[in-house]
Motif scaffolding. Structure first.
Motif, PDB file in Angstrom:
ATOM      1  N   LYS A 295       0.709  -1.075   0.180  1.00 21.92           N
ATOM      2  CA  LYS A 295       0.425   0.161   0.274  1.00 21.92           C
ATOM      3  C   LYS A 295       1.059   1.067  -0.243  1.00 21.92           C
ATOM      4  O   LYS A 295       0.594   2.789  -0.650  1.00 21.92           O
ATOM      5  CB  LYS A 295      -0.949  -0.401   1.272  1.00 21.92           C
ATOM      6  CG  LYS A 295      -2.279  -1.143   0.847  1.00 21.92           C
ATOM      7  CD  LYS A 295      -3.048  -0.113   0.134  1.00 21.92           C
ATOM      8  CE  LYS A 295      -4.438  -1.228   0.147  1.00 21.92           C
ATOM      9  NZ  LYS A 295      -5.475  -1.286   1.616  1.00 21.92           N
ATOM     10  N   LYS A 296       1.837   1.073   0.871  1.00 17.56           N
ATOM     11  CA  LYS A 296       2.411   2.842   0.841  1.00 17.56           C
ATOM     12  C   LYS A 296       3.378   2.956  -0.864  1.00 17.56           C
ATOM     13  O   LYS A 296       3.882   3.950  -0.728  1.00 17.56           O
ATOM     14  CB  LYS A 296       4.085   2.022   1.854  1.00 17.56           C
ATOM     15  CG  LYS A 296       5.005   1.178   1.182  1.00 17.56           C
ATOM     16  CD  LYS A 296       5.600   0.728   3.001  1.00 17.56           C
ATOM     17  CE  LYS A 296       6.712   0.084   2.368  1.00 17.56           C
ATOM     18  NZ  LYS A 296       7.739   0.344   1.385  1.00 17.56           N
TER      19      LYS A 296
ATOM     20  N   MET B 185     -17.836  -1.622  -4.715  1.00 14.30           N
ATOM     21  CA  MET B 185     -18.352  -0.639  -4.548  1.00 14.30           C
ATOM     22  C   MET B 185     -19.258  -0.248  -3.563  1.00 14.30           C
ATOM     23  O   MET B 185     -19.413   0.696  -3.855  1.00 14.30           O
ATOM     24  CB  MET B 185     -19.851  -0.530  -5.858  1.00 14.30           C
ATOM     25  CG  MET B 185     -19.661  -0.230  -7.120  1.00 14.30           C
ATOM     26  SD  MET B 185     -18.963   0.424  -7.802  1.00 14.30           S
ATOM     27  CE  MET B 185     -18.285   0.398  -9.836  1.00 14.30           C
ATOM     28  N   ARG B 186     -19.169  -1.381  -2.716  1.00 17.68           N
ATOM     29  CA  ARG B 186     -19.152  -1.461  -0.819  1.00 17.68           C
ATOM     30  C   ARG B 186     -18.210  -0.399  -1.076  1.00 17.68           C
ATOM     31  O   ARG B 186     -18.688   0.370   0.607  1.00 17.68           O
ATOM     32  CB  ARG B 186     -19.905  -2.352  -0.253  1.00 17.68           C
ATOM     33  CG  ARG B 186     -21.294  -3.346  -0.836  1.00 17.68           C
ATOM     34  CD  ARG B 186     -20.414  -3.971   0.253  1.00 17.68           C
ATOM     35  NE  ARG B 186     -21.934  -5.142  -1.005  1.00 17.68           N
ATOM     36  CZ  ARG B 186     -21.796  -7.050  -0.016  1.00 17.68           C
ATOM     37  NH1 ARG B 186     -21.282  -6.991   0.411  1.00 17.68           N
ATOM     38  NH2 ARG B 186     -23.129  -7.409  -0.793  1.00 17.68           N
ATOM     39  N   VAL B 187     -16.823   0.119  -1.581  1.00 15.14           N
ATOM     40  CA  VAL B 187     -16.088   0.659  -0.191  1.00 15.14           C
ATOM     41  C   VAL B 187     -16.440   1.636  -0.621  1.00 15.14           C
ATOM     42  O   VAL B 187     -16.101   2.146  -2.150  1.00 15.14           O
ATOM     43  CB  VAL B 187     -14.615   0.157  -0.753  1.00 15.14           C
ATOM     44  CG1 VAL B 187     -13.915   0.737  -0.570  1.00 15.14           C
ATOM     45  CG2 VAL B 187     -14.428  -1.083  -0.994  1.00 15.14           C
ATOM     46  N   PRO B 188     -16.443   3.076  -0.075  1.00 15.75           N
ATOM     47  CA  PRO B 188     -16.302   4.473  -0.476  1.00 15.75           C
ATOM     48  C   PRO B 188     -16.149   5.131  -1.350  1.00 15.75           C
ATOM     49  O   PRO B 188     -16.612   5.767  -2.500  1.00 15.75           O
ATOM     50  CB  PRO B 188     -16.768   5.410   0.549  1.00 15.75           C
ATOM     51  CG  PRO B 188     -16.903   4.210   2.226  1.00 15.75           C
ATOM     52  CD  PRO B 188     -16.139   2.941   1.357  1.00 15.75           C
TER      53      PRO B 188
ATOM     54  N   ASP C 193      -8.475   1.576  -0.448  1.00 16.60           N
ATOM     55  CA  ASP C 193      -8.990   1.031   0.955  1.00 16.60           C
ATOM     56  C   ASP C 193      -9.176  -0.506   0.337  1.00 16.60           C
ATOM     57  O   ASP C 193     -10.285  -1.615   1.015  1.00 16.60           O
ATOM     58  CB  ASP C 193     -10.278   1.225   1.521  1.00 16.60           C
ATOM     59  CG  ASP C 193     -10.011   2.782   1.753  1.00 16.60           C
ATOM     60  OD1 ASP C 193      -8.377   3.526   2.607  1.00 16.60           O
ATOM     61  OD2 ASP C 193     -10.460   3.870   1.022  1.00 16.60           O
ATOM     62  N   ILE C 194      -8.723  -1.253  -0.558  1.00 20.61           N
ATOM     63  CA  ILE C 194      -9.670  -2.617  -1.263  1.00 20.61           C
ATOM     64  C   ILE C 194      -8.293  -3.532  -0.815  1.00 20.61           C
ATOM     65  O   ILE C 194      -7.099  -3.293  -0.697  1.00 20.61           O
ATOM     66  CB  ILE C 194      -8.948  -2.490  -3.438  1.00 20.61           C
ATOM     67  CG1 ILE C 194      -9.982  -1.663  -3.713  1.00 20.61           C
ATOM     68  CG2 ILE C 194      -9.341  -3.757  -3.049  1.00 20.61           C
ATOM     69  CD1 ILE C 194     -11.815  -1.726  -2.963  1.00 20.61           C
ATOM     70  N   GLU C 195      -8.611  -4.486  -0.065  1.00 20.73           N
ATOM     71  CA  GLU C 195      -8.268  -5.877   0.516  1.00 20.73           C
ATOM     72  C   GLU C 195      -7.562  -6.615  -0.649  1.00 20.73           C
ATOM     73  O   GLU C 195      -7.957  -6.386  -1.880  1.00 20.73           O
ATOM     74  CB  GLU C 195      -8.834  -6.281   1.323  1.00 20.73           C
ATOM     75  CG  GLU C 195      -8.846  -5.437   2.915  1.00 20.73           C
ATOM     76  CD  GLU C 195      -8.353  -4.835   4.156  1.00 20.73           C
ATOM     77  OE1 GLU C 195      -6.912  -5.833   3.360  1.00 20.73           O
ATOM     78  OE2 GLU C 195      -8.351  -3.634   4.057  1.00 20.73           O
ATOM     79  N   ILE C 196      -6.495  -7.317  -0.456  1.00 21.15           N
ATOM     80  CA  ILE C 196      -5.511  -8.079  -1.284  1.00 21.15           C
ATOM     81  C   ILE C 196      -6.711  -9.022  -1.857  1.00 21.15           C
ATOM     82  O   ILE C 196      -6.646  -9.757  -3.231  1.00 21.15           O
ATOM     83  CB  ILE C 196      -4.028  -8.072  -0.654  1.00 21.15           C
ATOM     84  CG1 ILE C 196      -3.658  -9.348  -1.661  1.00 21.15           C
ATOM     85  CG2 ILE C 196      -4.709  -9.594   0.565  1.00 21.15           C
ATOM     86  CD1 ILE C 196      -2.738  -8.321  -3.009  1.00 21.15           C
TER      87      ILE C 196
ATOM     88  N   GLY D 118      -7.106   7.972   1.388  1.00 18.34           N
ATOM     89  CA  GLY D 118      -6.335   7.588   1.045  1.00 18.34           C
ATOM     90  C   GLY D 118      -5.328   8.266   1.560  1.00 18.34           C
ATOM     91  O   GLY D 118      -3.788   7.514   1.116  1.00 18.34           O
ATOM     92  N   HIS D 119      -5.069   8.269   2.657  1.00 13.12           N
ATOM     93  CA  HIS D 119      -3.970   8.660   3.605  1.00 13.12           C
ATOM     94  C   HIS D 119      -2.689   7.998   3.836  1.00 13.12           C
ATOM     95  O   HIS D 119      -2.113   8.245   3.576  1.00 13.12           O
ATOM     96  CB  HIS D 119      -4.738   9.051   4.750  1.00 13.12           C
ATOM     97  CG  HIS D 119      -3.607   9.764   5.655  1.00 13.12           C
ATOM     98  ND1 HIS D 119      -3.394  10.697   5.597  1.00 13.12           N
ATOM     99  CD2 HIS D 119      -2.915   9.134   6.516  1.00 13.12           C
ATOM    100  CE1 HIS D 119      -2.396  11.590   6.535  1.00 13.12           C
ATOM    101  NE2 HIS D 119      -1.755  10.268   7.032  1.00 13.12           N
ATOM    102  N   GLU D 120      -3.426   6.269   3.472  1.00 15.72           N
ATOM    103  CA  GLU D 120      -2.340   5.648   4.097  1.00 15.72           C
ATOM    104  C   GLU D 120      -1.407   5.132   2.666  1.00 15.72           C
ATOM    105  O   GLU D 120      -0.207   5.621   2.614  1.00 15.72           O
ATOM    106  CB  GLU D 120      -3.127   4.077   4.321  1.00 15.72           C
ATOM    107  CG  GLU D 120      -2.073   3.267   4.318  1.00 15.72           C
ATOM    108  CD  GLU D 120      -2.319   1.205   4.269  1.00 15.72           C
ATOM    109  OE1 GLU D 120      -2.007   0.822   4.911  1.00 15.72           O
ATOM    110  OE2 GLU D 120      -3.931   1.876   4.461  1.00 15.72           O
ATOM    111  N   VAL D 121      -1.828   5.968   1.407  1.00 18.42           N
ATOM    112  CA  VAL D 121      -1.042   5.368   0.595  1.00 18.42           C
ATOM    113  C   VAL D 121      -0.847   6.280  -0.171  1.00 18.42           C
ATOM    114  O   VAL D 121      -0.067   6.677  -0.353  1.00 18.42           O
ATOM    115  CB  VAL D 121      -2.712   4.980  -0.688  1.00 18.42           C
ATOM    116  CG1 VAL D 121      -1.616   5.150  -2.339  1.00 18.42           C
ATOM    117  CG2 VAL D 121      -2.970   4.211  -0.910  1.00 18.42           C
ATOM    118  N   ALA D 122      -1.165   8.307  -0.357  1.00 21.74           N
ATOM    119  CA  ALA D 122      -1.156   8.991  -0.082  1.00 21.74           C
ATOM    120  C   ALA D 122       0.569   9.272   0.374  1.00 21.74           C
ATOM    121  O   ALA D 122       1.450  10.092  -0.050  1.00 21.74           O
ATOM    122  CB  ALA D 122      -1.452  10.391   0.501  1.00 21.74           C
ATOM    123  N   HIS D 123       0.621   8.935   2.200  1.00 26.76           N
ATOM    124  CA  HIS D 123       1.950   9.018   2.819  1.00 26.76           C
ATOM    125  C   HIS D 123       2.443   7.612   3.217  1.00 26.76           C
ATOM    126  O   HIS D 123       3.800   8.087   3.910  1.00 26.76           O
ATOM    127  CB  HIS D 123       1.084   9.651   4.514  1.00 26.76           C
ATOM    128  CG  HIS D 123       0.728  10.469   4.007  1.00 26.76           C
ATOM    129  ND1 HIS D 123       1.410  12.131   3.801  1.00 26.76           N
ATOM    130  CD2 HIS D 123      -0.988  11.149   3.907  1.00 26.76           C
ATOM    131  CE1 HIS D 123       0.841  13.260   4.147  1.00 26.76           C
ATOM    132  NE2 HIS D 123      -0.410  12.649   4.083  1.00 26.76           N
TER     133      HIS D 123
END
Length: 477
Positions: free
Chosen positions: A136-137, A268-271, A391-394, A470-475
């Motif tokens: 993710k990072k 599609m349930r993931v905002p 926010d999509i899991e593997i 998307g904070h986790e991906v952005a940072h």
């Protein structure tokens, strides 16, 4: 669906050679979607047909892509990403060779369908391989590689196609894929190692037929309505759109009810995924229409030569490329929501400005607007493509990737048809409302409409995305 392999996880880091490989295959697929447009007169003369008829070769390719992508996820699970990806590259490369040696239009259309089959597997499977092997990072960096083909190919395709057909031969439009395809195949043998899933449910044939039929009817109906160059039977076009809607409703209901649907809508349930793909589809349609409208506006509206029009459009290409190194830092500094909303709003303002310029406008102003359009286009694509999987899991990645690829292909396929439809509607409006308007008036209206449409992703981004999305991906946490 079941993930194709349990041995790959999203924690390995960024595999740059793999990301570059996927990006090159994307570039080939995107380029071949529109590159033959400017070479249509040369191809038609050689094949003994009319230039307008060559449009069938473009449509057959784009329709096959849209129909084939939904089944790519099941094929990946059933046979493994490695095998499917290698077959896709080989099929695309072989079809490119057959396109180059086509002796008539029916043969060209048939092998373009074959090429579309290869492309429909090559793109989503290549992206899935990268996503499954990226933490993710590192997702933002990986997406930067996967974004540039969609940015550059539609912009440089008209210029490259015209140059090759004028100074070499239209055959080279397809022949250039052969060395690239061979190199990609060799690289894929070394880099891709995903294996089939242990257990895969049967293919959802009902969903495949309903989804494929709906997408084919939609693209064909939009293309026919937007094509004002020939006597299009409006009743047939409307019938195709009605069929597309009816099959689409049946498909959607079936996807929500069947136990193992062709397209799993769970993502599609993931905002973030839902908002990015709903607003992103509208965004991509509008953005894809611009490289189609601009060369026509310069040639038909302004009376410029094809060479001069192509040279000006390269400013769009320059904006795409020059801002690319700054897209990730911008996302890290301001966050995904600000970047997505800002790029959409900036794109809307540029489109509105394109509706105000004329052939007498200063060169610096036209070039500046095109450059700014490329900048906002690049930033927006990077933001949308990175945020959708934040926010999509593997274990959801395969299904989410297939669904996203299908939505993106629909948007790209409809982009040119949508632009042509707006332009044709504007021209018909001017015939009755302002018969003395100049040839550029229809293009001005078309760009104003695109500007209004771009406000939808602005509003959905403001009200649908959390400020820390998307904070986790952005940072990179």
């Amino acid at each position: 669906m079941t993930p194709a392999s349990q041995q790959t996880t999203a924690g390995i880091g960024l595999n740059r050679p793999l990301a570059v490989l996927a990006a090159v295959t994307f570039f080939m697929e995107n380029l071949d979607g529109t590159i033959i447009a400017t070479a249509a007169p040369a191809i038609a003369a050689d094949l003994g047909t009319q230039p307008v008829a060559i449009n069938a070769a473009m449509t057959s390719y784009l329709v096959t892509l849209a129909v084939g992508i939904p089944v790519s996820g099941w094929l990946t699970d059933r046979f493994g990403a490695r095998r499917v990806f290698l077959i896709a590259i080989a099929l695309f490369t072989l079809a490119s060779l057959l396109c180059a040696v086509s002796v008539n239009l029916p043969m060209l259309c048939l092998v373009r369908i074959l090429q579309g089959v290869g492309g429909s597997m090559m793109v989503p499977v290549g992206r899935l391989v990268v996503l499954r092997n990226t933490a993710k990072k590192d997702l933002l960096a990986a997406t930067a590689y996967l974004t540039w083909p969609a940015l550059l190919a539609p912009v440089i395709a008209p210029t490259l196609g015209g140059w090759l057909s004028s100074y070499a031969s239209w055959h080279w439009i397809f022949l250039i894929n052969i060395p690239i395809g061979i190199a990609c195949f060799i690289a894929a043998v070394r880099l891709v190692h995903d294996r089939p899933a242990a257990s895969v449910p049967p293919l959802d044939w009902i969903g495949f037929l309903l989804c494929g039929g709906s997408l084919a009817a939609l693209l064909l109906g939009m293309e026919r309505i937007g094509d004002g160059r020939r006597g299009v039977d409006l009743a047939v076009s409307i019938a195709l759109l009605i069929i597309a809607f009816a099959l689409g409703v049946l498909c959607w209901r079936g996807l929500r009810r069947r136990p193992n649907p062709l397209l799993d809508l769970t993502a599609m349930r993931v905002p973030t995924f839902r908002v990015v793909n709903s607003s992103g589809m509208v965004y991509r349609m509008a953005i894809s229409a611009a490289p189609f409208l601009l060369p026509l506006m310069f040639q038909i509206g302004y009376g410029w030569s094809a060479a001069r029009a192509g040279l000006f459009v390269m400013a769009l290409f320059a904006g795409n490329v020059m801002i690319k190194p700054a897209t990730s830092p911008l996302i890290r500094r301001f966050g995904f929501r600000t970047v997505v909303v800002g790029s959409s709003l900036g794109g809307a303002l540029v489109f509105a400005a394109c509706g105000l310029i004329t052939a007498d406008s200063p060169t610096w102003l036209i070039v500046g607007l095109l450059f700014a359009s490329g900048v906002f286009r690049s930033i927006g694509f990077s933001g949308y493509n990175s945020l959708q999987f934040a926010d999509i899991e593997i274990d959801q990645m395969a299904d989410a990737n297939t669904l996203s690829s299908t939505i993106q292909q629909i948007a790209a396929g409809l982009g040119v048809a949508f632009g042509a439809l707006i332009l044709r509607g504007a021209d018909q409006l001017l015939v009755s409302a302002a018969p003395d308007a100049g040839p550029q008036a229809g293009f001005q209206i078309a760009f104003f409409v695109l500007a209004l449409i771009m406000l939808y992703p602005v509003l959905e981004g403001v009200f649908g995305l959390h400020r820390h999305a998307g904070h986790e991906v952005a940072h990179g946490h």
